[in-house]
Design an enzyme around this catalytic site. Sequence first.
Site, PDB file in Angstrom:
ATOM      1  N   HIS A 319       0.858  -1.193   0.000  1.00  0.00           N
ATOM      2  CA  HIS A 319       0.000   0.000   0.000  1.00  0.00           C
ATOM      3  C   HIS A 319       0.884   1.228   0.000  1.00  0.00           C
ATOM      4  CE1 HIS A 319      -3.122   2.826   1.180  1.00  0.00           C
ATOM      5  NE2 HIS A 319      -3.975   1.910   0.781  1.00  0.00           N
ATOM      6  N   ASP A 377      -7.979  -5.252   0.204  1.00  0.00           N
ATOM      7  CA  ASP A 377      -8.497  -6.097  -0.865  1.00  0.00           C
ATOM      8  C   ASP A 377      -8.185  -7.572  -0.681  1.00  0.00           C
ATOM      9  OD1 ASP A 377      -9.630  -4.095  -2.493  1.00  0.00           O
ATOM     10  OD2 ASP A 377      -7.610  -3.422  -2.933  1.00  0.00           O
TER      11      ASP A 377
END
Length: 444
Positions: A319, A377
């Site tokens: 991320h 996710d």
Amino acid sequence: MTKHFLEEDQELAHLELSPGTPGGSRTVNLPVLQGTLGPSVLDIRKLYGETTCFTYDPGYTSTASCESKITFIDGEKGVLLHRGYPIEELADNSTFLEVAYLLMEGELPTKEKFDQFSDNITFHTMVHEQLRNFYSGFRRDAHPMAIMVGVVGALSAFYHDSLDIHDPEQRMIASHRLIAKMPTIAAMAYKYSVGQPFMYPGNDLKYAENLLHMMFATPAGPYKINPIVARALDKILILHADHEQNASTSTVRLAGSSGANPFACIAAGIACLWGPAHGGANEAVLHMLKKIGHKDRIPEFIKRAKDKDDPFRLMGFGHRVYKHYDPRASVLRITCQELLEELGYKHEPLLELAKELEKIALEDPYFVEKKLYPNVDFYSGIILQAIGVPTSMFTVLFAVARTVGWIAQWMEMIEDPLQKIGRPRQLYTGDTLRHYIPFTQRGA
Ligand code: ACO
């Protein structure tokens, strides 16, 4: 330019320019802004005026593009706060609609205010009948995100009474319309792809329940909503509601900065969210897990993810901001486990595979050194699949949830007295001045 440094306890940072910079060697003082949380921010608004230099920051890794009071992330510690409230507390105790109110209004609502807000949203759940015709213009195999971009953008052609961005009342109506109609539009995109009749919204149902009803009910018979499934979906919506200045939110803000209407801005956000590096990742995670197939093949894929010459990446890992376990992934890991157990899938192979993959990756020096942890996710796709949502709809549901964040951020931007049209500059590396020559005089 040699160096710049921030001196503690001072309100000015000194930027030292080397002799090579235009105007020669000198020191420029830059104000240091301090938020309520997070790192200090160098205020470079006057930099170009004082130095004739731009800053260069592709991907905005060091740039605060705006001031905001909505969401705070501490990526090093894995903290996510909405209006100060930790995401874990909201996921455990709140509902998506209450979080929507919180993001937009800044405070948790009283019961009366919540009921009023809920009624306002419910009032707007239907779409204009003529909007249904839009769907038949798409091929049946169109990706639902393509339909979403088109149909949400088209809302501006239907709701002329909520296009004036300078009128707070119209802004509020547009916001309520978007939050209310997104599940309807999303479910219609799904129904169109499977060739089933569109279902009208059920205004006696809660937000996530209504979404399930419009996606899975048919006029041919009753559809019973499973409360466990509805709660899991509501949690996914809460966890995706906002995430400060991510790519799609920045897109919405940038589109909105020109004065574009809210429906057009949200359509721009949906287009950005579609990318596999952003909202498309949960779909990609599921494809990846299916491709891996068995835990014996995990080392092979880990090896590929580390190979610089192989474009493969571990989807659902890494991320831009989190250099720690994404707090949303922690919530979803537990939710996933609980949901599957409650639905009777005690040893769901994909979940087992995902947990094993996570374990191996988190022990691997490559992922440890680069601080690559599971992101939101990684587990959401498994949950969505367990509740019967097809993979092509994963990003659509993300868009339904994120609409709330986009709207809250768009409203904040419009109400910001310092708001200007977003217009970055560039480091130009193309040809210098040259003059046009006709075909006959050009070389091969
Ligand atoms: N698998 C393998 N290596 C990775 C991964 C990954 N998933 N993610 C990052 N890396 C490596 C990069 O190769 C790079 O290595 P290098 O320094 O040796 O060149 C390093 O880690 C840093 O990666 P960047 O791509 O520079 O980091 P950035 O902040 O730009 O990207 C992103 C973040 C796009 C999320 C990236 O981690 C990625 O592609 N992850 C997979 C896709 C994904 O899961 N996206 C969902 C994000 S969450 C969301 O949008 C809701």
